[in-house]
Write a protein that holds these residues in place. Structure first.
Motif, PDB file in Angstrom:
ATOM      1  N   ALA A 139      33.471  -5.142 -26.056  1.00 61.48           N
ATOM      2  CA  ALA A 139      33.410  -6.116 -27.140  1.00 61.48           C
ATOM      3  C   ALA A 139      32.298  -5.773 -28.129  1.00 61.48           C
ATOM      4  O   ALA A 139      32.492  -5.828 -29.346  1.00 61.48           O
ATOM      5  CB  ALA A 139      33.189  -7.506 -26.558  1.00 61.48           C
ATOM      6  N   PHE A 140      31.148  -5.396 -27.590  1.00 62.69           N
ATOM      7  CA  PHE A 140      30.015  -5.088 -28.469  1.00 62.69           C
ATOM      8  C   PHE A 140      30.287  -3.861 -29.322  1.00 62.69           C
ATOM      9  O   PHE A 140      29.962  -3.829 -30.503  1.00 62.69           O
ATOM     10  CB  PHE A 140      28.746  -4.855 -27.638  1.00 62.69           C
ATOM     11  CG  PHE A 140      27.913  -6.091 -27.534  1.00 62.69           C
ATOM     12  CD1 PHE A 140      27.037  -6.429 -28.576  1.00 62.69           C
ATOM     13  CD2 PHE A 140      27.993  -6.921 -26.442  1.00 62.69           C
ATOM     14  CE1 PHE A 140      26.267  -7.570 -28.495  1.00 62.69           C
ATOM     15  CE2 PHE A 140      27.235  -8.061 -26.358  1.00 62.69           C
ATOM     16  CZ  PHE A 140      26.363  -8.396 -27.376  1.00 62.69           C
ATOM     17  N   VAL A 141      30.876  -2.861 -28.668  1.00 57.07           N
ATOM     18  CA  VAL A 141      31.163  -1.639 -29.429  1.00 57.07           C
ATOM     19  C   VAL A 141      32.118  -1.969 -30.574  1.00 57.07           C
ATOM     20  O   VAL A 141      31.901  -1.578 -31.719  1.00 57.07           O
ATOM     21  CB  VAL A 141      31.759  -0.556 -28.513  1.00 57.07           C
ATOM     22  CG1 VAL A 141      32.265   0.613 -29.334  1.00 57.07           C
ATOM     23  CG2 VAL A 141      30.726  -0.088 -27.512  1.00 57.07           C
ATOM     24  N   LEU A 142      33.161  -2.743 -30.260  1.00 61.84           N
ATOM     25  CA  LEU A 142      34.137  -3.086 -31.299  1.00 61.84           C
ATOM     26  C   LEU A 142      33.457  -3.866 -32.423  1.00 61.84           C
ATOM     27  O   LEU A 142      33.709  -3.624 -33.603  1.00 61.84           O
ATOM     28  CB  LEU A 142      35.277  -3.917 -30.698  1.00 61.84           C
ATOM     29  CG  LEU A 142      36.225  -3.128 -29.815  1.00 61.84           C
ATOM     30  CD1 LEU A 142      37.297  -4.045 -29.239  1.00 61.84           C
ATOM     31  CD2 LEU A 142      36.872  -1.987 -30.603  1.00 61.84           C
ATOM     32  N   GLU A 143      32.569  -4.776 -32.008  1.00 58.46           N
ATOM     33  CA  GLU A 143      31.922  -5.608 -33.002  1.00 58.46           C
ATOM     34  C   GLU A 143      30.993  -4.780 -33.890  1.00 58.46           C
ATOM     35  O   GLU A 143      31.055  -4.850 -35.114  1.00 58.46           O
ATOM     36  CB  GLU A 143      31.132  -6.709 -32.300  1.00 58.46           C
ATOM     37  CG  GLU A 143      30.849  -7.897 -33.185  1.00 58.46           C
ATOM     38  CD  GLU A 143      30.166  -8.990 -32.380  1.00 58.46           C
ATOM     39  OE1 GLU A 143      29.090  -9.428 -32.784  1.00 58.46           O
ATOM     40  OE2 GLU A 143      30.721  -9.370 -31.332  1.00 58.46           O
ATOM     41  N   THR A 144      30.142  -3.991 -33.235  1.00 57.60           N
ATOM     42  CA  THR A 144      29.182  -3.223 -34.030  1.00 57.60           C
ATOM     43  C   THR A 144      29.886  -2.188 -34.906  1.00 57.60           C
ATOM     44  O   THR A 144      29.427  -1.896 -36.007  1.00 57.60           O
ATOM     45  CB  THR A 144      28.156  -2.493 -33.140  1.00 57.60           C
ATOM     46  OG1 THR A 144      28.842  -1.940 -32.047  1.00 57.60           O
ATOM     47  CG2 THR A 144      27.086  -3.436 -32.672  1.00 57.60           C
ATOM     48  N   MET A 145      31.010  -1.665 -34.431  1.00 51.73           N
ATOM     49  CA  MET A 145      31.698  -0.649 -35.227  1.00 51.73           C
ATOM     50  C   MET A 145      32.205  -1.238 -36.535  1.00 51.73           C
ATOM     51  O   MET A 145      32.424  -0.513 -37.507  1.00 51.73           O
ATOM     52  CB  MET A 145      32.841  -0.020 -34.431  1.00 51.73           C
ATOM     53  CG  MET A 145      32.279   0.938 -33.400  1.00 51.73           C
ATOM     54  SD  MET A 145      33.348   2.281 -32.879  1.00 51.73           S
ATOM     55  CE  MET A 145      34.883   1.553 -32.615  1.00 51.73           C
ATOM     56  N   SER A 146      32.380  -2.551 -36.519  1.00 52.05           N
ATOM     57  CA  SER A 146      32.871  -3.140 -37.758  1.00 52.05           C
ATOM     58  C   SER A 146      31.720  -3.612 -38.649  1.00 52.05           C
ATOM     59  O   SER A 146      31.938  -4.155 -39.727  1.00 52.05           O
ATOM     60  CB  SER A 146      33.796  -4.327 -37.438  1.00 52.05           C
ATOM     61  OG  SER A 146      33.045  -5.306 -36.772  1.00 52.05           O
ATOM     62  N   GLU A 147      30.477  -3.446 -38.166  1.00 51.80           N
ATOM     63  CA  GLU A 147      29.354  -3.905 -38.986  1.00 51.80           C
ATOM     64  C   GLU A 147      29.100  -2.944 -40.141  1.00 51.80           C
ATOM     65  O   GLU A 147      29.453  -1.770 -40.092  1.00 51.80           O
ATOM     66  CB  GLU A 147      28.092  -4.002 -38.108  1.00 51.80           C
ATOM     67  CG  GLU A 147      28.307  -4.917 -36.927  1.00 51.80           C
ATOM     68  CD  GLU A 147      27.358  -6.107 -36.951  1.00 51.80           C
ATOM     69  OE1 GLU A 147      26.469  -6.143 -37.821  1.00 51.80           O
ATOM     70  OE2 GLU A 147      27.533  -6.992 -36.098  1.00 51.80           O
TER      71      GLU A 147
END
Lengths: 343, 586, 337
Positions: free
Chosen positions: C225-233
């Protein structure tokens, strides 16, 4: 290791911290005036996995409710031994393939005594789910009440509740569940908690109480956080201005805004408590034979890994199926209720 | 071994993946079961080779190693073959009941000399045997060892027959006026009762004790103890050896310890203990199932291993071929039974109905079948000399449900007759066994409530209360030494059992003056055959009253590694593997 | 920062004191006859009385707690009753500070019993920790990179399935099949690390896997989840826009962002494990604190139970303080609140 409660605590509430109250959901979709609940339902239905988990969970619920009826009708019989199905020369293994699988015993019979495995699992599911349900309800009630009080009162009350939460969380929960059983069950009998067949009631009651007693802090923390954000909103101010009483504000104004995170948390507590019951059975705490639970049926099957694999594997698989379906249901509900969290 | 049985159950129950009651169960290659005593097939004996390391894999943690405190049958046997010697012992590797129950001299020059009415016994010490530090064993060491039993606040857990037998005045509360060597209170009284004259000791009893030397050979409580090694309770897990091995380093209560050769022991003088392996490693605290799984796999050091954990019924199908050749199956010294509570079930017809309805076959079957358990036909174990099968009990153990129904009808009680059956929980097998009993009682017209309690906690607490509301109580017993005098009196003599607060081992609160006086007569009868005849009469009386309902004799079903030779479940070591003869292939 | 640290430590100590009081009352005050368990089933009335006195159970609970607290601070001597000490000097046992009490079942000081077992539990906890962290992060990132594809679903699904089976079942399955039946890995057993690191590791592997499975599912999901979230930052998008390749973006930027919350979370999970993994130690017969606690409970060895509860609580509280302090370093705003 704790009885997986720690997973719930750690992973669960992190995800919840930023759940928005549903009272004022994202307005942009709201053009047709559909309620947030219906929107969430629509989103939930759109997700295939969520729907499957919903149906599986529903099936388990039906199973749980139907067991007592089916036993009364004589369709299921979890208690009557049938020695004719047992081959005593093998140390009591059931006669026939797969642990004595036949039309009348679709999952075979128990080694040594010949009781029907399906019946025992069926009733076991009823009892395990009842324990989990009772414990989850009590957990959520304690957590919600204390969370609302802490969040709304602030100051001394808030920090007192905060310290109690710290205290409970510092206890090694598995160890306490195990260690307290002797003491507390004896004490419960002394104060007149009914014994039930072979102590089934008092032991089950103990499991419910202690699971809830050590399970509520994350709920309280979650609710407190929610309350903190809600209490700044206009409608609460309005209630205060109109002279509403404290309890009215707590339970009439704030509680309705909390049901979504609570529902999700509740759904995720169920599998945790089903697993916990099984783990406690493994450690010889909780409801004892002849009353079946998923935990003690599994515990009885553990020695048969090599010789009766069906009997060994099926109870564990049922527990796993319950845990998975409730978890997916909880996830689906969360995603549906809070689209921002959707991945 | 009365309390041992308790301990066995307690230990089994305490294990999480429990094997429990069936913890005394097994199955075997050659079950000549119904021939009674445990002369089961024994593997052939070969020329013993010295050397190697023997492993003993066990589940239960150690309770005591102190000779005056040890009371677990296996430990009594193991310690007696390795580190502790006494006046007399049973011959190593005996395979017949008679040979295994006949003491032979060990540290004494003969098997002891009683006076005319056996109220005094004399033993003379051999010249030569030493302690592990090289000092000779003395008569005073024997005297000191037995005196420790009197310190009932420190030396707990062991058998304490001696308190009742030794000729020492009693306090008003019935306890001996001598309080043990630590306080020294009443020391002069003890010094009069037990005297050392050079190498000869004299024991003076307050009543005849015809089989005292059997007691010495069967227990460790009469072993010598060196006063300068005694640290009271701190000595509990210490071993000061006078046998062929000694403890290497310390004993760990949870993991065990290692025995190595004791160079002060003289193999030419001690001809009983062959002491073949160079060392013996005791690995304890392993789940019973895992022990057996490892022995089946037979790899590495496990090929040199033995165990007294029973093969669990779930593992029976794996005992085939060469694994089967490594398995032994014998009737254990233990008998299990039910006691009707005489304070509650006063109607003899109801008790009779219970006996008739008891499905001993299903009980044994639930414990694992004929390799784990055989239906019992008396409260006396078949291994005890003087055993006779009681015709009231069928050999196959099937219930007489019709007879039970009829007896219940004749009793005039309202039906269904409610009973509460109290038993020790601990294993799936025991839960099933009692569920089977419940089914058979309910069919006969009873309404049974099962009441399973934890034997390490409330079980004995509950059933020993005279006012307990249990109607039917489980008990298990093994004779302390091969004589009915260690079976019937401890269980049914109301004078030694019943007090205001506890019913002792008489859980059923049975009280019969007739039986009590018959016990007195039988106890002092010096002739064994006459005595056994008298015991048979007492047993008949008990059966007429339905003082007990025999359930089963558990069996030992043991497995040993492929490298172990001369493996014998000796009658002289209560059916446990005899460490006096075992050797390892080199 | 210093003041904050002091404040946190003092709160922690206070919490421990309250805990010990609560624990004492839970066990000593609620049990009707604790000495009955210490004395065993064969106990006579007189022995029961002696046991009660020698363990100090005849006093009110707060007095017993006072003695316990004093023992922690300055040590104490057993038995408690001076008359009993006089009557039976051979029974007297010293228990130097910090004295956690005297185990009735083992006839030994509680602290030394726990000290003996701690290395086993520590080893197991660390080995499992390494497995679940490495496994969880690696699989989580993989799943994120293949989001929505078969591999993603397989990783998330299988980890959930493994998590859903009871721990003891997974443990027994590994023990019975992988080790005993198929002989792929030698029988799990504890060897001290200092004695033989290779045996330490191989003997630890199955129990460590069993424990890791419990936690891994959660870590995979969080990492994913974090990777997906940060990748969209935005900053990641910027980094990509700058032309950095995928690996650098994940390695340098995403991973760092993911690790911070994971480390704090895992700190608490690890702390919970350090006090003994009861079920896993039981299944694999590891003589750690977890198994010791089961033995203590079976024998109703109250001093030992209380000692273990307080030890585990101390570890958890200390870990909480450390995590809080770490947070404070990262985010100075916390210090004020």
């Amino acid at each position: 290791m704790s009885l997986t409660t720690s997973n719930l605590e750690s992973h669960g509430d992190d995800d919840f911290v930023d759940v928005e109250p549903q009272g004022e959901s994202d307005g942009k979709v709201d053009v047709e005036g559909r309620s947030p609940l219906r929107l969430a339902w629509a989103r939930f239905r759109a997700d295939k996995l969520s729907m499957i988990s919903f149906y599986v969970t529903a099936l388990f619920v039906i199973v749980a409710i139907s067991a007592p009826i089916l036993i009364k009708l004589g369709v299921l019989d979890p208690q009557t031994p049938d020695y004719t199905l047992i081959d005593y020369s093998t140390g009591g293994l059931p006669i026939g393939w797969g642990g004595g699988i036949s039309w009348s015993h679709p999952l075979g019979v128990e080694p040594g005594i010949g009781r029907d495995v399906l019946s025992r699992l069926w009733l076991g599911a009823t009892i395990s789910l009842s324990i989990a349900l009772s414990a989850a309800i009590i957990t959520v009630i304690i957590g919600t009440v204390l969370g609302i009080i802490a969040g709304f009162s602030g100051g001394l009350v808030d920090s007192a509740i905060g310290r109690i939460i710290d205290l409970v969380l510092s206890f090694p929960s598995t160890l306490m569940l195990l260690a307290l059983s002797g003491v507390v069950v004896d004490r419960m009998r002394d104060v007149g908690v009914p014994n039930g067949p072979n102590g089934a009631f008092v032991n089950g009651f103990y499991v419910v109480i202690v699971l809830a007693a050590f399970g509520w802090p994350p709920v309280a923390r979650l609710i407190r956080g929610q309350v903190l954000s809600i209490r700044e909103r206009e409608f609460v101010d309005a209630a205060i201005l109109m002279g509403a009483s404290r309890s009215r504000i707590y339970f009439k104004e704030i509680l309705p805004n909390l049901w979504a995170p609570l529902l999700v948390y509740f759904t995720l507590l169920m599998p945790t408590y089903v697993s916990a019951e099984a783990a406690l059975s493994f450690l010889n705490v909780g409801i004892k034979n002849p009353t079946p639970t998923l935990g003690n049926v599994l515990n009885g099957a553990l020695p048969y890994a090599y010789t009766d694999f069906v009997f060994f594997f099926v109870p564990a698989a049922v527990i796993a199926a319950i845990v998975i379906s409730f978890n997916l249901l909880g996830d689906g509900a969360r995603d549906a209720l809070d689209p921002r969290a959707a991945r | 071994m009365g309390t041992n049985r308790k301990r066995l159950v307690a230990a089994a129950a305490s294990m999480v993946v429990a094997v429990g009651l069936a913890g005394c169960g097994g199955g075997g290659s050659d079950s000549e079961s119904n021939s009674g005593p445990s002369e089961g097939a024994q593997p052939e004996r070969t020329e013993a080779t010295k050397g190697g390391t023997l492993y003993s894999l066990e589940q239960a943690v150690t309770e005591h190693l102190d000779p005056q405190r040890v009371y677990v049958g296996r430990d009594i046997s193991n310690l007696g073959r390795t580190v502790y010697r006494s006046w007399v012992t049973f011959p190593a590797g005996a395979t017949t009941e008679e040979e295994g129950a006949t003491p032979v001299p060990d540290l004494a020059t003969d098997t002891g000399t009683p006076n005319e009415d056996a109220s005094q016994w004399q033993f003379t010490l051999k010249d030569g045997p030493k302690w592990q530090d090289g000092q000779p064993i003395t008569c005073e060491d024997f005297k000191y060892g037995m005196s420790r039993t009197f310190a009932t606040d420190v030396i707990t857990g062991g058998p304490n027959y001696i308190l009742g037998y030794l000729d020492i005045p009693k306090d008003s509360d019935g306890s001996p006026a001598y309080k043990g060597p630590y306080t020294g209170e009443g020391q002069d009284l003890y010094d009069q009762a037990v005297t050392c004259d050079g190498n000869t000791i004299t024991y003076r009893f307050n009543k005849p004790w015809p089989d005292f030397n059997l007691a010495i050979a069967s227990l460790r409580a009469f072993d010598p103890y060196r006063q300068d090694q005694d640290q009271g309770d701190k000595s509990d897990l210490q071993i000061f050896s006078n046998g062929p091995y000694k403890l290497d380093g310390e004993w760990n209560e949870d993991t065990g310890g290692t025995f190595v050769r004791n160079d002060q022991w003289d193999g030419t003088e001690d001809t009983i203990r062959q002491a073949n392996p160079d060392s013996i490693v005791f690995q304890i605290g392993i789940e019973a199932e895992t022990v057996i799984d490892r022995l089946i796999a037979d790899s590495g050091d496990d090929a040199n291993a033995i165990s007294t954990r029973n093969i669990t019924p779930a593992q029976y199908p794996q005992i085939t071929g060469d694994v089967e050749a490594r398995a032994t199956n014998i009737v254990s010294p233990f008998t299990n039974y039910l006691l009707p509570n005489f304070n509650r079930i006063t109607n003899v017809k109801v008790r009779e109905a219970l006996r008739l309805a008891t499905n001993r076959a299903a009980y044994s079957g639930a414990l694992g079948g004929d390799k784990a358990s055989v239906p019992a036909q008396s409260i006396v174990n078949p291994n005890v000399p003087g055993y006779e099968a009681d015709s009231l009990y069928s050999e196959d153990g099937n219930p007489d449900t019709e007879g039970a129904k009829q007896a219940l009808e004749e009793s005039g009680e309202t039906l269904p007759y409610p009973i509460k059956l109290t038993y020790p929980i601990g294993s799936e097998a025991s839960d099933k066994a009692f569920a089977a009993l419940k089914a058979s009682y309910d069919e006969a017209g009873f309404e049974t409530t099962l009441d399973g309690l934890d034997p390490s906690g409330p079980y004995y607490d509950t059933i020993q209360k005279p006012g307990s509301d249990s109607d039917l109580i489980w008990g298990g017993w093994g004779a302390d030494w091969p004589s009915i005098s260690t079976v019937i009196p401890p269980l049914f003599d109301s004078r030694i059992n019943l007090t205001k607060n506890s019913n002792g081992q008489d859980y059923g609160n049975y009280k019969s003056d007739e039986v009590n006086s018959a016990i007195d007569a039988a106890l002092v009868e010096p002739d064994i055959d006459t005595a056994n005849g008298m015991w048979a009469d007492v047993n008949q009386q008990l059966s007429d009253d339905v003082a007990y309902i025999a359930l089963d004799n558990t069996k030992f079903y043991y497995l040993h590694g492929s490298n172990v030779e001369n493996y014998v479940n000796s009658t002289s070591t209560s059916g446990y593997p005899d460490l006096g003869v075992i050797s390892l292939k080199q | 920062m210093f003041a904050y640290t002091i404040r946190r430590v003092i709160t922690g100590i206070l919490l421990l004191v309250v805990m010990s009081v609560v624990t004492f009352y839970l066990f000593y005050a609620s049990s009707t006859t604790p000495e009955r368990y210490a004395c065993g089933p064969k106990c006579t009335a007189a022995q029961l009385e002696t046991t009660k006195k020698s363990l100090g159970y005849d006093e009110p609970t707060y007095v017993q707690w006072g003695k316990f607290a004093k023992g922690v601070a300055v040590g104490r001597t057993f038995p408690d009753d001076p008359e009993l000490r006089k009557a039976a000097p051979q029974l007297v046992q010293e228990c130097p500070a910090p004295c956690l009490g005297f185990s009735t079942g083992y006839s030994a000081p509680v602290r030394s019993l726990i000290q003996d077992k701690l290395p086993v539990s520590f080893s197991l906890a660390i080995a499992a920790f390494v497995l679940w962290m490495v496994g969880g992060v690696a699989l989580g990132i993989t799943a994120a990179l293949f989001k929505g594809r078969l591999l993603d679903r397989a990783i998330v699904g299988l980890s959930l399935v493994a998590f859903a089976f009871p721990t003891f079942f997974i443990g027994l399955l590994l023990l019975k099949f992988v080790s005993i039946r198929w002989g792929l890995i030698k029988l799990p057993a504890y060897t001290p690390l200092t004695e033989n690191p290779w045996l330490w590791a191989t003997g630890m592997i199955l129990p460590a896997i069993t424990l890791a499975v419990v936690y891994m599912a959660g870590y995979i999901r969080i990492t994913r989840a974090f990777v997906l979230e940060t990748m969209s930052e935005d900053y990641i998008r910027t980094a990509r826009a700058k032309g950095l390749n995928q690996r650098t973006v994940i390695g340098k930027h995403t991973l760092r962002a993911v690790l911070t919350p994971l480390v704090t979370l895992s700190g608490l999970d690890l702390a919970g494990l350090l006090g003994g993994a009861i079920i896993t130690e039981q299944v694999f017969n590891f003589n750690g604190v977890g198994k010791l606690s089961v033995t203590a409970i079976q024998r109703f060895d109250l001093p030992l139970i209380v000692g273990i509860v307080l030890l585990v609580a101390t570890i958890v509280i200390v870990a909480n303080i450390i995590v809080d302090l770490l947070y404070a370093v990262i985010d100075p705003r916390v210090r004020l609140g």
